[in-house]
Write an enzyme that holds these catalytic residues in place. Structure first.
Site, mmCIF file in Angstrom:
data_model
loop_
_atom_site.group_PDB
_atom_site.id
_atom_site.type_symbol
_atom_site.label_atom_id
_atom_site.label_comp_id
_atom_site.label_asym_id
_atom_site.label_seq_id
_atom_site.Cartn_x
_atom_site.Cartn_y
_atom_site.Cartn_z
ATOM 1 N N SER A 112 -98.756 -13.908 4.183
ATOM 2 C CA SER A 112 -99.682 -13.834 5.318
ATOM 3 C C SER A 112 -101.088 -13.461 4.865
ATOM 4 O O SER A 112 -102.076 -13.864 5.489
ATOM 5 C CB SER A 112 -99.170 -12.849 6.367
ATOM 6 O OG SER A 112 -99.036 -11.541 5.837
ATOM 7 N N MET A 161 -98.107 -6.790 13.658
ATOM 8 C CA MET A 161 -97.129 -6.558 14.718
ATOM 9 C C MET A 161 -96.184 -5.423 14.344
ATOM 10 O O MET A 161 -95.534 -5.466 13.304
ATOM 11 C CB MET A 161 -96.308 -7.830 14.970
ATOM 12 C CG MET A 161 -97.056 -8.931 15.650
ATOM 13 S SD MET A 161 -96.065 -10.462 15.753
ATOM 14 C CE MET A 161 -96.411 -11.174 14.141
ATOM 15 N N CYS A 181 -86.516 -13.874 17.099
ATOM 16 C CA CYS A 181 -87.785 -13.158 16.949
ATOM 17 C C CYS A 181 -88.949 -14.134 16.884
ATOM 18 O O CYS A 181 -90.004 -13.914 17.494
ATOM 19 C CB CYS A 181 -87.753 -12.288 15.700
ATOM 20 S SG CYS A 181 -89.303 -11.411 15.381
ATOM 21 N N GLY A 206 -97.631 -16.888 7.877
ATOM 22 C CA GLY A 206 -97.352 -17.225 6.488
ATOM 23 C C GLY A 206 -96.039 -17.942 6.285
ATOM 24 O O GLY A 206 -95.511 -17.958 5.172
ATOM 25 N N CYS A 227 -85.403 -7.839 9.621
ATOM 26 C CA CYS A 227 -86.624 -7.032 9.569
ATOM 27 C C CYS A 227 -86.417 -5.587 10.015
ATOM 28 O O CYS A 227 -86.951 -4.661 9.400
ATOM 29 C CB CYS A 227 -87.717 -7.694 10.399
ATOM 30 S SG CYS A 227 -87.301 -7.967 12.128
#
Length: 362
Positions: free
Chosen positions: A16, A35, A100, A124, A197
């Site tokens: 990213s 985020m 997500c 990304g 995550c």
């Protein structure tokens, strides 16, 4: 592209960060957005949120872009994590990254970016978007197929893709690392994130045990022989080999044991020996909760390719049926450990058509 505002999802990782730099070089007005999707355990040894944010700030300062943090933790728990727990409770193995992307990164994040006056967003991800001759937007695999992430993006729709840029889709991962080093990014050598995550590097069973009760039961072979006890069906997935607690064969064969089936009604975990045991191979599957990139399903009888798990090679198949919210696929060769809860994603060459959640395999 001079002056067009784009909001880049910046995670603190190399991908990213290079994405933001590339777009700035192309003349975009870049705003970085970090985020925060998980509230718990900020001080845990497994949580990297604070360091990730510091990396974002350092990168933004170096490349000269504004950056802000936004908290989507409530949306994430409601739209993604609740589904994650429901699926595991039902004995399935969900892929929360797929949900997500559809609900947070390309919905809540996209909405926030539009409120900032952006025309597009960028991430990304290794994938590509193009507009075809009919004016529809297509989701394509990344040129670097070894890093392609279109599988996780298959639920994106026309509105989402029309406002999305994937600058890394045309670039090999090795070149992305080189760019990061060449421009002196402070996170140039940072490891890629892996796994789910919100779990991070913590042991998966330890995490799941905080939310789901253990319910031990018998571990049986296909002929009904009890060979052990499982700790709870939610803690196993089809095709799993490690963590079963069984060594070599009780009958003398040295073949490894694999999880083959779950019987929720009797709370029984069925295990088999050998990677190619018939119980692990299935020629057809049924999927539901369908989502098609173009808004329309493929025609019955169409020859396609499908992935039933990430990093799997494309498997030739025929669409037996795609009516309403039910998709049935028949494969040219039986597929290994097709797992309910995972996504079955269809491809026509490099074009990702969409897919659904696997309900059963036979």
């Amino acid at each position: 592209m001079s002056g067009k505002r784009v909001v880049v999802g910046m995670s603190g990782g190399v991908d990213s960060s290079v994405t933001a730099w590339l777009l700035k070089q192309q003349g975009y007005e870049v705003i970085g957005l970090f985020m925060k999707n998980w509230e718990d355990d900020d001080d845990s040894e497994y949580c990297s949120t604070r360091q990730d944010w510091l990396d974002v700030v350092s990168v933004a300062d170096l490349i000269g872009v504004d950056v802000e943090a936004v908290n989507f933790a409530a949306e994430y728990k409601d739209r993604v994590f609740a589904d994650f727990l429901r699926e595991y409770s039902a004995g399935r193995t969900p892929n929360p990254d797929v949900l997500c992307n559809a609900e947070i990164k390309f919905k809540a994040f996209l909405d926030h970016a539009m409120s900032l006056g952006a025309e597009t967003i960028a991430t990304g991800h290794y994938a590509r978007v193009r507009q075809n001759a009919a004016g529809r937007f297509e989701l394509l695999k990344a040129l670097d197929h070894t890093k392609d992430q279109s599988y996780f993006l298959h639920r994106l729709n026309q509105a989402q893709l029309s406002r999305t840029l994937f600058p890394l889709g045309e670039i090999p991962k090795t070149r992305v690392r080189e760019i990061a080093a060449e421009i002196g990014l402070p996170n140039a050598k940072k490891k890629d994130s892996t796994g789910i995550c919100f779990i991070g590097e913590r042991p998966f069973r330890d995490f799941l045990n905080r939310y789901l009760p253990t319910k031990p039961g018998p571990m049986k072979t296909p002929d009904g022989k009890v060979v052990g006890e499982h700790i709870g069906l939610a803690f196993y997935t089809l095709g799993q080999r490690k963590g079963i607690g069984l060594g070599g064969s009780r009958e003398g064969s040295g073949d490894a044991w694999y999880v083959a089936r779950k019987d929720m009604a009797s709370n029984t975990l069925y295990v088999v020996q050998g990677h190619d045991h018939p119980w692990l191979l299935t020629p057809t599957l049924v999927a539901a909760d369908l989502s098609w990139v173009a808004g329309e399903p493929p025609l019955a009888g169409a020859s396609m390719a499908a992935k039933t798990r990430y990093r799997q090679s494309d498997a030739p198949c025929v669409v037996d049926a795609a009516d309403g919210d039910m998709l049935k696929l028949a494969f040219a060769e039986a597929q290994w450990a097709v797992t309910p809860g995972q996504s079955a994603v269809l491809y026509d060459g490099d074009v990702c058509l969409g897919g659904g959640i696997i309900q059963s395999a036979q």
